[in-house]
Design a protein around this motif. Structure first.
Motif, PDB file in Angstrom:
ATOM      1  N   ASN A 140       3.665  -3.227   7.550  1.00 25.30           N
ATOM      2  CA  ASN A 140       3.210  -1.909   7.995  1.00 25.30           C
ATOM      3  C   ASN A 140       2.056  -1.346   7.180  1.00 25.30           C
ATOM      4  O   ASN A 140       1.979  -0.146   6.935  1.00 25.30           O
ATOM      5  CB  ASN A 140       4.379  -0.914   8.014  1.00 25.30           C
ATOM      6  CG  ASN A 140       5.437  -1.334   9.004  1.00 25.30           C
ATOM      7  OD1 ASN A 140       5.120  -1.912  10.044  1.00 25.30           O
ATOM      8  ND2 ASN A 140       6.673  -1.063   8.702  1.00 25.30           N
ATOM      9  N   ILE A 141       1.119  -2.199   6.761  1.00 26.25           N
ATOM     10  CA  ILE A 141      -0.023  -1.738   5.988  1.00 26.25           C
ATOM     11  C   ILE A 141      -0.855  -0.773   6.813  1.00 26.25           C
ATOM     12  O   ILE A 141      -1.307   0.260   6.314  1.00 26.25           O
ATOM     13  CB  ILE A 141      -0.865  -2.945   5.517  1.00 26.25           C
ATOM     14  CG1 ILE A 141      -0.054  -3.755   4.513  1.00 26.25           C
ATOM     15  CG2 ILE A 141      -2.190  -2.494   4.931  1.00 26.25           C
ATOM     16  CD1 ILE A 141      -0.658  -5.078   4.143  1.00 26.25           C
ATOM     17  N   LYS A 142      -1.032  -1.071   8.084  1.00 26.92           N
ATOM     18  CA  LYS A 142      -1.806  -0.174   8.944  1.00 26.92           C
ATOM     19  C   LYS A 142      -1.133   1.186   9.068  1.00 26.92           C
ATOM     20  O   LYS A 142      -1.779   2.221   9.024  1.00 26.92           O
ATOM     21  CB  LYS A 142      -1.985  -0.786  10.344  1.00 26.92           C
ATOM     22  CG  LYS A 142      -3.072  -1.799  10.429  1.00 26.92           C
ATOM     23  CD  LYS A 142      -3.299  -2.171  11.872  1.00 26.92           C
ATOM     24  CE  LYS A 142      -4.505  -3.065  12.000  1.00 26.92           C
ATOM     25  NZ  LYS A 142      -4.785  -3.403  13.386  1.00 26.92           N
ATOM     26  N   GLU A 143       0.202   1.185   9.247  1.00 28.67           N
ATOM     27  CA  GLU A 143       0.934   2.450   9.373  1.00 28.67           C
ATOM     28  C   GLU A 143       0.785   3.289   8.110  1.00 28.67           C
ATOM     29  O   GLU A 143       0.573   4.492   8.182  1.00 28.67           O
ATOM     30  CB  GLU A 143       2.417   2.189   9.663  1.00 28.67           C
ATOM     31  CG  GLU A 143       2.693   1.649  11.050  1.00 28.67           C
ATOM     32  CD  GLU A 143       2.345   2.624  12.152  1.00 28.67           C
ATOM     33  OE1 GLU A 143       2.556   3.828  11.987  1.00 28.67           O
ATOM     34  OE2 GLU A 143       1.841   2.165  13.189  1.00 28.67           O
ATOM     35  N   LYS A 144       0.882   2.665   6.951  1.00 27.43           N
ATOM     36  CA  LYS A 144       0.741   3.398   5.699  1.00 27.43           C
ATOM     37  C   LYS A 144      -0.657   3.976   5.569  1.00 27.43           C
ATOM     38  O   LYS A 144      -0.835   5.106   5.113  1.00 27.43           O
ATOM     39  CB  LYS A 144       1.066   2.486   4.514  1.00 27.43           C
ATOM     40  CG  LYS A 144       2.530   2.131   4.422  1.00 27.43           C
ATOM     41  CD  LYS A 144       2.786   1.163   3.291  1.00 27.43           C
ATOM     42  CE  LYS A 144       4.243   0.713   3.291  1.00 27.43           C
ATOM     43  NZ  LYS A 144       4.494  -0.312   2.286  1.00 27.43           N
ATOM     44  N   GLY A 145      -1.656   3.198   5.961  1.00 27.55           N
ATOM     45  CA  GLY A 145      -3.041   3.682   5.919  1.00 27.55           C
ATOM     46  C   GLY A 145      -3.255   4.864   6.846  1.00 27.55           C
ATOM     47  O   GLY A 145      -3.916   5.844   6.487  1.00 27.55           O
ATOM     48  N   LYS A 146      -2.707   4.781   8.055  1.00 26.70           N
ATOM     49  CA  LYS A 146      -2.827   5.886   9.010  1.00 26.70           C
ATOM     50  C   LYS A 146      -2.141   7.140   8.468  1.00 26.70           C
ATOM     51  O   LYS A 146      -2.684   8.236   8.569  1.00 26.70           O
ATOM     52  CB  LYS A 146      -2.204   5.503  10.355  1.00 26.70           C
ATOM     53  CG  LYS A 146      -3.010   4.517  11.144  1.00 26.70           C
ATOM     54  CD  LYS A 146      -2.278   4.151  12.432  1.00 26.70           C
ATOM     55  CE  LYS A 146      -2.924   2.991  13.138  1.00 26.70           C
ATOM     56  NZ  LYS A 146      -2.166   2.577  14.308  1.00 26.70           N
ATOM     57  N   ASN A 147      -0.945   6.969   7.907  1.00 27.86           N
ATOM     58  CA  ASN A 147      -0.223   8.128   7.354  1.00 27.86           C
ATOM     59  C   ASN A 147      -1.010   8.782   6.234  1.00 27.86           C
ATOM     60  O   ASN A 147      -1.068  10.006   6.134  1.00 27.86           O
ATOM     61  CB  ASN A 147       1.160   7.707   6.858  1.00 27.86           C
ATOM     62  CG  ASN A 147       2.092   7.349   7.990  1.00 27.86           C
ATOM     63  OD1 ASN A 147       1.852   7.698   9.141  1.00 27.86           O
ATOM     64  ND2 ASN A 147       3.149   6.633   7.673  1.00 27.86           N
ATOM     65  N   LYS A 148      -1.643   7.980   5.380  1.00 27.67           N
ATOM     66  CA  LYS A 148      -2.426   8.522   4.272  1.00 27.67           C
ATOM     67  C   LYS A 148      -3.632   9.295   4.808  1.00 27.67           C
ATOM     68  O   LYS A 148      -3.961  10.370   4.305  1.00 27.67           O
ATOM     69  CB  LYS A 148      -2.865   7.401   3.337  1.00 27.67           C
ATOM     70  CG  LYS A 148      -3.525   7.904   2.079  1.00 27.67           C
ATOM     71  CD  LYS A 148      -3.766   6.792   1.094  1.00 27.67           C
ATOM     72  CE  LYS A 148      -4.360   7.379  -0.169  1.00 27.67           C
ATOM     73  NZ  LYS A 148      -4.469   6.391  -1.229  1.00 27.67           N
ATOM     74  N   MET A 149      -4.275   8.747   5.839  1.00 26.45           N
ATOM     75  CA  MET A 149      -5.432   9.430   6.434  1.00 26.45           C
ATOM     76  C   MET A 149      -5.014  10.766   7.050  1.00 26.45           C
ATOM     77  O   MET A 149      -5.713  11.770   6.903  1.00 26.45           O
ATOM     78  CB  MET A 149      -6.102   8.544   7.496  1.00 26.45           C
ATOM     79  CG  MET A 149      -6.763   7.309   6.929  1.00 26.45           C
ATOM     80  SD  MET A 149      -8.107   7.695   5.801  1.00 26.45           S
ATOM     81  CE  MET A 149      -9.287   8.377   6.928  1.00 26.45           C
ATOM     82  N   VAL A 150      -3.887  10.800   7.730  1.00 24.63           N
ATOM     83  CA  VAL A 150      -3.400  12.045   8.330  1.00 24.63           C
ATOM     84  C   VAL A 150      -3.084  13.057   7.235  1.00 24.63           C
ATOM     85  O   VAL A 150      -3.447  14.238   7.344  1.00 24.63           O
ATOM     86  CB  VAL A 150      -2.156  11.779   9.217  1.00 24.63           C
ATOM     87  CG1 VAL A 150      -1.484  13.072   9.620  1.00 24.63           C
ATOM     88  CG2 VAL A 150      -2.553  10.976  10.444  1.00 24.63           C
ATOM     89  N   ASP A 151      -2.446  12.605   6.153  1.00 24.21           N
ATOM     90  CA  ASP A 151      -2.143  13.504   5.032  1.00 24.21           C
ATOM     91  C   ASP A 151      -3.416  14.076   4.428  1.00 24.21           C
ATOM     92  O   ASP A 151      -3.499  15.271   4.134  1.00 24.21           O
ATOM     93  CB  ASP A 151      -1.347  12.770   3.948  1.00 24.21           C
ATOM     94  CG  ASP A 151       0.087  12.510   4.347  1.00 24.21           C
ATOM     95  OD1 ASP A 151       0.563  13.150   5.319  1.00 24.21           O
ATOM     96  OD2 ASP A 151       0.733  11.662   3.699  1.00 24.21           O
ATOM     97  N   MET A 152      -4.412  13.228   4.241  1.00 23.25           N
ATOM     98  CA  MET A 152      -5.685  13.701   3.672  1.00 23.25           C
ATOM     99  C   MET A 152      -6.340  14.723   4.589  1.00 23.25           C
ATOM    100  O   MET A 152      -6.858  15.751   4.126  1.00 23.25           O
ATOM    101  CB  MET A 152      -6.628  12.520   3.420  1.00 23.25           C
ATOM    102  CG  MET A 152      -6.193  11.631   2.274  1.00 23.25           C
ATOM    103  SD  MET A 152      -7.150  10.102   2.095  1.00 23.25           S
ATOM    104  CE  MET A 152      -8.817  10.693   1.971  1.00 23.25           C
ATOM    105  N   LEU A 153      -6.317  14.460   5.896  1.00 21.52           N
ATOM    106  CA  LEU A 153      -6.911  15.375   6.853  1.00 21.52           C
ATOM    107  C   LEU A 153      -6.182  16.712   6.857  1.00 21.52           C
ATOM    108  O   LEU A 153      -6.814  17.774   6.822  1.00 21.52           O
ATOM    109  CB  LEU A 153      -6.890  14.754   8.261  1.00 21.52           C
ATOM    110  CG  LEU A 153      -7.451  15.610   9.393  1.00 21.52           C
ATOM    111  CD1 LEU A 153      -8.935  15.871   9.162  1.00 21.52           C
ATOM    112  CD2 LEU A 153      -7.241  14.926  10.723  1.00 21.52           C
TER     113      LEU A 153
END
Length: 192
Positions: free
Chosen positions: A165-178
């Motif tokens: 789930n590397i992609k999922e973790k990356g997406k979650n981090k981007m959403v958190d940053m936004l």
């Protein structure tokens, strides 16, 4: 997936990772059990589902094991054009991460049948927890190996967890940053 969509097609995942061959042509009994379950699902689909022509069996195994499994499936009456041997997945979590990325692109996702040992049900549940709304079924097969061998497989699944789930973790981090950028005040309020 935010809403339920019409399902179209069938994907049967036959999980045969971490298999030690008894000889060059003989599969261990627990893999033979999985092949029997996979064949039963395939036969049910062929007899009863209108979308039977859109069915694929994805065998997850190394090349040698995968080819022997494929030959067993062919001997059980499975059409060769419906079998794909894939060896690029580290564990169940990684397999579902890649598989779901492929499936999310389809307007109507298929029903996914995951065939493995009953003992891997907990790992399956954790790997598929974030894919609510998709029709994913666990199909368990008997595994009469000693408990030590089964536990060794479970350890291998956990060791490779960092790759899932590397992609999922990356997406979650981007959403958190936004969200932190959009709502910076919420952090200031929490700290005071």
């Amino acid at each position: 997936m935010s809403e339920n969509r019409f399902v179209s097609g069938n994907v049967i995942v036959l999980y045969c990772n971490f298999v030690k061959l008894e000889s060059k042509e003989h599969l261990p009994q627990h893999i033979m059990e999985r092949i029997a379950v996979c064949t039963r699902i395939y036969e049910l689909i062929m007899k009863s589902k209108p979308d039977k022509s859109d069915t694929i069996i994805k065998v997850n195994a190394d090349i040698d094991v995968g080819n022997i499994v494929k030959n067993n499936l062919l001997n059980n009456g499975v059409d060769e054009s419906m079998i794909a041997v894939e060896s690029s997945y580290n564990n169940i979590g990684h397999l579902f991460s890649v598989l779901m990325d492929e499936i999310k692109k389809r307007p109507n996702p298929p029903v996914i049948y995951f065939v493995s040992s009953y003992q891997q049900k907990n790992i399956f549940d954790k790997a598929t927890a974030s894919y609510k709304g998709y029709k994913i079924q666990f199909e368990g097969a008997f595994d009469k190996r000693p408990i030590e061998a089964i536990e060794e497989d479970a350890k291998r699944e956990k060791l490779s967890k960092k790759f899932t789930n590397i992609k999922e973790k990356g997406k979650n981090k981007m959403v958190d940053m936004l969200l932190n950028y959009i709502f910076p005040e919420s952090k200031k309020r929490q700290s005071s």
